[in-house]
Design an enzyme around this catalytic site. Structure first.
Site, PDB file in Angstrom:
ATOM      1  N   CYS A  38     -10.954  -3.700  -3.701  1.00 16.97           N
ATOM      2  CA  CYS A  38      -9.865  -4.537  -4.225  1.00 16.97           C
ATOM      3  C   CYS A  38     -10.365  -5.906  -4.663  1.00 16.97           C
ATOM      4  CB  CYS A  38      -8.741  -4.631  -3.204  1.00 16.97           C
ATOM      5  SG  CYS A  38      -7.882  -3.049  -3.079  1.00 16.97           S
ATOM      6  N   GLU A  50      -3.239  -4.098  -3.332  1.00 23.04           N
ATOM      7  CA  GLU A  50      -3.767  -4.795  -4.503  1.00 23.04           C
ATOM      8  C   GLU A  50      -3.701  -3.921  -5.745  1.00 23.04           C
ATOM      9  OE1 GLU A  50      -5.097  -4.522  -1.542  1.00 23.04           O
ATOM     10  OE2 GLU A  50      -6.044  -6.380  -0.899  1.00 23.04           O
ATOM     11  N   CYS A 108     -10.040  -5.517   0.671  1.00 22.95           N
ATOM     12  CA  CYS A 108     -11.226  -4.678   0.870  1.00 22.95           C
ATOM     13  C   CYS A 108     -12.173  -4.856  -0.324  1.00 22.95           C
ATOM     14  CB  CYS A 108     -10.832  -3.210   1.040  1.00 22.95           C
ATOM     15  SG  CYS A 108     -10.294  -2.395  -0.482  1.00 22.95           S
ATOM     16  N   ASN A 159       0.828  -1.206   0.000  1.00 28.15           N
ATOM     17  CA  ASN A 159       0.000   0.000   0.000  1.00 28.15           C
ATOM     18  C   ASN A 159       0.864   1.258   0.000  1.00 28.15           C
ATOM     19  OD1 ASN A 159       0.623  -0.798   2.668  1.00 28.15           O
ATOM     20  ND2 ASN A 159      -1.119   0.285   3.528  1.00 28.15           N
ATOM     21  N   VAL A 160       0.369   2.265  -0.682  1.00 27.55           N
ATOM     22  CA  VAL A 160       1.071   3.542  -0.832  1.00 27.55           C
ATOM     23  C   VAL A 160       0.079   4.650  -0.497  1.00 27.55           C
ATOM     24  CG1 VAL A 160       2.335   5.046  -2.425  1.00 27.55           C
ATOM     25  CG2 VAL A 160       2.563   2.554  -2.629  1.00 27.55           C
ATOM     26  N   GLU A 161       0.279   5.264   0.664  1.00 20.65           N
ATOM     27  CA  GLU A 161      -0.672   6.280   1.121  1.00 20.65           C
ATOM     28  C   GLU A 161      -0.272   7.674   0.652  1.00 20.65           C
ATOM     29  OE1 GLU A 161      -1.017   5.516   5.346  1.00 20.65           O
ATOM     30  OE2 GLU A 161      -2.190   3.691   4.953  1.00 20.65           O
ATOM     31  N   CYS A 166      -4.222   0.893  -2.285  1.00 20.86           N
ATOM     32  CA  CYS A 166      -4.108  -0.383  -1.568  1.00 20.86           C
ATOM     33  C   CYS A 166      -3.003  -1.238  -2.207  1.00 20.86           C
ATOM     34  CB  CYS A 166      -5.426  -1.149  -1.641  1.00 20.86           C
ATOM     35  SG  CYS A 166      -6.702  -0.537  -0.527  1.00 20.86           S
TER      36      CYS A 166
HETATM   37  N1  THU Z   1      -5.319  -1.619   2.585  1.00 20.98           N
HETATM   38  C1  THU Z   1      -4.780  -2.371   1.578  1.00 20.98           C
HETATM   39  O1  THU Z   1      -3.667  -2.109   1.116  1.00 20.98           O
HETATM   40  N2  THU Z   1      -5.506  -3.407   1.096  1.00 20.98           N
HETATM   41  C2  THU Z   1      -6.710  -3.800   1.598  1.00 20.98           C
HETATM   42  O2  THU Z   1      -7.341  -4.673   1.014  1.00 20.98           O
HETATM   43  C3  THU Z   1      -7.211  -3.204   2.841  1.00 20.98           C
HETATM   44  C4  THU Z   1      -6.634  -1.861   3.158  1.00 20.98           C
HETATM   45  C5  THU Z   1      -4.558  -0.475   3.080  1.00 20.98           C
HETATM   46  C6  THU Z   1      -5.121   0.858   2.673  1.00 20.98           C
HETATM   47  C7  THU Z   1      -4.547   1.761   3.746  1.00 20.98           C
HETATM   48  O3  THU Z   1      -3.253   2.191   3.308  1.00 20.98           O
HETATM   49  C8  THU Z   1      -4.387   0.875   4.958  1.00 20.98           C
HETATM   50  O4  THU Z   1      -4.527  -0.459   4.496  1.00 20.98           O
HETATM   51  C9  THU Z   1      -5.424   1.110   6.051  1.00 20.98           C
HETATM   52  O5  THU Z   1      -6.706   1.057   5.538  1.00 20.98           O
END
Ligand code: THU
Length: 140
Positions: free
Chosen positions: A96, A62, A93, A49-51, A60
């Site tokens: 995804c 994915e 999620c 994940n890259v925020e 996410c």
């Molecule tokens: N996140 C994912 O990378 N994949 C998922 O399927 C669930 C959520 C990440 C998004 C965010 O950066 C962090 O988890 C918290 O929600």
């Protein structure tokens, strides 16, 4: 033909997903995620994940995985796993699941806390390309 679940090296895939959590950029949620998937040509694609300071545009794990799949030549996803920072299996999620459906369909095997399930089980009655084709007549 799709490999059956027993023929998939789930432990190797899980190890890659766990490794990817260390590359995540998650300074806002502090919730690193790593994902890994087997492609039908034998490749393994990964993502983390890259925020972003604009929270809503976070990517996410994915998203990265699917981008890597397409940028690396495409193909169909066969088996998918996702890990949190504790190394535990994590369910993708809702958004995804839709992303994964597009590139793996109902038969994609998903590693869940309840065991390996098909994408058809974790995203029942999914919306997909067939729903569009039914109306437009245009197959992908
Ligand atoms: N996140 C994912 O990378 N994949 C998922 O399927 C669930 C959520 C990440 C998004 C965010 O950066 C962090 O988890 C918290 O929600």
């Amino acid at each position: 033909m799709r490999p059956i679940s027993a023929a998939i090296d789930w432990e190797a895939l899980r190890a890659q997903a766990r490794e990817l959590t260390a590359r995540a950029y998650a300074p806002y949620s502090h919730f690193p995620v790593g994902a890994a998937a087997l492609v039908d040509d034998g490749r393994v694609v990964t993502g983390c994940n890259v925020e972003n300071a604009a929270y809503g545009v976070a990517l996410c794990a994915e998203c990265g995985l699917v981008s890597s799949l397409v940028a690396g030549g495409g193909g169909r996803l066969v088996a998918f796993t996702c890990a949190n920072a504790l190394g535990e299996r994590l369910m993708p999620c809702g958004r995804c699941r839709q992303l994964l459906w597009e590139h793996g369909g109902a038969d994609l095997l998903v590693d869940t806390p309840l065991g390996v399930l098909s994408m058809g089980e974790v995203l029942p009655q999914a919306f997909g390309a067939a729903d569009i084709a039914e109306v437009t007549g245009e197959e992908l």
